[in-house]
Design an enzyme around this catalytic site. Structure first.
Site, PDB file in Angstrom:
ATOM      1  CB  ILE A 148      -0.971  -0.004   1.192  1.00 52.57           C
ATOM      2  CG1 ILE A 148      -1.927  -1.208   1.101  1.00 52.57           C
ATOM      3  CG2 ILE A 148      -1.772   1.292   1.238  1.00 52.57           C
ATOM      4  CD1 ILE A 148      -2.842  -1.361   2.296  1.00 52.57           C
ATOM      5  CB  VAL A 226      -4.961   5.192   5.426  1.00 50.18           C
ATOM      6  CG1 VAL A 226      -5.612   6.460   4.939  1.00 50.18           C
ATOM      7  CG2 VAL A 226      -3.521   5.087   4.905  1.00 50.18           C
ATOM      8  NE  ARG A 228      -6.544  -2.524  11.571  1.00 46.73           N
ATOM      9  CZ  ARG A 228      -6.739  -2.659  10.268  1.00 46.73           C
ATOM     10  NH1 ARG A 228      -6.669  -1.571   9.495  1.00 46.73           N
ATOM     11  NH2 ARG A 228      -6.995  -3.838   9.725  1.00 46.73           N
ATOM     12  CG  ASP A 251     -10.224   5.551   6.614  1.00 43.17           C
ATOM     13  OD1 ASP A 251     -11.390   5.985   6.490  1.00 43.17           O
ATOM     14  OD2 ASP A 251      -9.906   4.377   6.365  1.00 43.17           O
ATOM     15  CD  GLU A 256     -11.906   2.565  13.516  1.00 44.87           C
ATOM     16  OE1 GLU A 256     -12.180   1.551  12.831  1.00 44.87           O
ATOM     17  OE2 GLU A 256     -10.855   3.223  13.383  1.00 44.87           O
ATOM     18  CG  HIS A 275     -11.606   1.626   9.504  1.00 38.91           C
ATOM     19  ND1 HIS A 275     -11.206   0.935  10.640  1.00 38.91           N
ATOM     20  CD2 HIS A 275     -10.839   1.141   8.493  1.00 38.91           C
ATOM     21  CE1 HIS A 275     -10.245   0.072  10.320  1.00 38.91           C
ATOM     22  NE2 HIS A 275     -10.019   0.175   9.013  1.00 38.91           N
TER      23      HIS A 275
END
Length: 312
Positions: A148, A226, A228, A251, A256, A275
């Site tokens: 990524i 982006v 955790r 994100d 969360e 997320h």
């Protein structure tokens, strides 16, 4: 007896599945589709709670592969004791690459160009003209330089940004330049205009972005997460954005989902998305292609790909 494979998609929707198995559809419903004891290959449901994801594991004595549809495996790590030795845990490396890299760029551009404020201005019929930052000429630091992270850099090249620095668990050299380790962060952070977090959540990265890390970032820098939520210490980040020194585009958050009333919701210069890095139209076709490849290899007795660990 033909062994079972549990899938979160109907088998008829996945092109190229081998005929060696009986496919059972289970996407986290209360009732199991069959006896878990007959399952040899378990594909975890996507975007379900960890409690749902791990629920069948203790009843799967024959399972040989647990395949997640996420890049991270933290949702199942705590229940590996339910599995017999020798079970392969595989992640979905590559499935979320395009989608997450795309969102990382979207968050970066939206934050720099002031899009959140413009949207609020549109709601109020306000014409918010002004002078905004561009990604062009900005120096970028990518922390977590796997598939990524590399895809993010692919997309950065079109925006004429400044130098890109890369950090991963181990140092190496790529065609684009060196990849540094976490130990090099103190020297890299003060030079970055944009810091993009795409690292997995591990013991080494939990709380990585704390007060010391943030204090080394240059004034006015943008933090994009982006990866955790727990990679970032929320209290320390709040102190920096509320002072106006740093900006953030997130994100993922810790906690969360972010609860109502949390100060991060209304902190200045913070953009929050819920997320959704991997949950786009790009997910399903890539996930199905991964499962067809993995199950074809498994049926042929070949090692499955993307094995993160094997239970002991």
């Amino acid at each position: 007896m033909t062994p079972d494979v549990w899938l979160p998609f109907p088998a008829e929707e996945i092109e190229g599945l081998p005929d060696s198995f009986r496919y059972r559809l289970w996407d986290g419903e209360d009732a199991f589709p069959a006896d878990p004891a007959d399952c040899v290959f378990y594909v975890t449901p996507y975007m379900k709670s960890p409690e749902v994801t791990v629920r069948p594991l203790a009843a799967m004595p024959a399972v040989q592969v647990v395949q997640t549809l996420t890049a991270g495996i933290d949702d199942v790590l705590g229940r590996l004791g339910d599995l017999r030795p020798g079970v392969r845990l595989c992640n979905a490396a590559g499935v979320h690459t395009a989608s997450t890299a795309e969102l990382a760029l979207a968050l970066t551009l939206a934050s720099l160009r002031g899009i959140p404020g413009m949207v609020r201005g549109q709601d109020r019929e306000e014409w918010r003209s002004g002078f905004y930052d561009a990604l062009a000429d900005k120096s970028v630091l990518i922390i977590g330089y796997g598939s990524i992270g590399s895809a993010i850099e692919d997309r950065l090249t079109a925006f004429e940004c400044g130098p890109v620095a890369r950090v991963a668990r181990t140092a190496r050299t790529t065609a684009r330049g060196p990849v540094h380790t976490l130990a090099d962060l103190p020297g890299l952070l003060p030079r970055a205009d944009v810091v993009i977090l795409v690292t997995p959540l591990t013991d080494a990265t939990r709380g990585l972005v704390g007060a010391d890390f943030l204090s080394r970032m240059k004034d006015g820098a943008l933090l994009v997460n982006v990866s955790r939520g727990p990679v970032v210490d929320t209290k320390s980040l709040l102190a920096e954005v509320e002072s106006g020194r740093l900006c953030a585009a997130l994100d993922v958050t810790d906690p969360e989902p972010l609860p109502a009333g949390h100060p991060l919701w209304h902190a200045p210069n913070v953009l929050i998305t819920p997320h959704v890095g991997g949950s786009s139209s790009a997910f399903e076709p890539r996930a199905k292609r991964l499962l067809a490849r993995q199950l074809t290899r498994f049926a042929a007795g070949e090692p499955v790909e993307h094995t993160v660990l094997i239970t002991e």
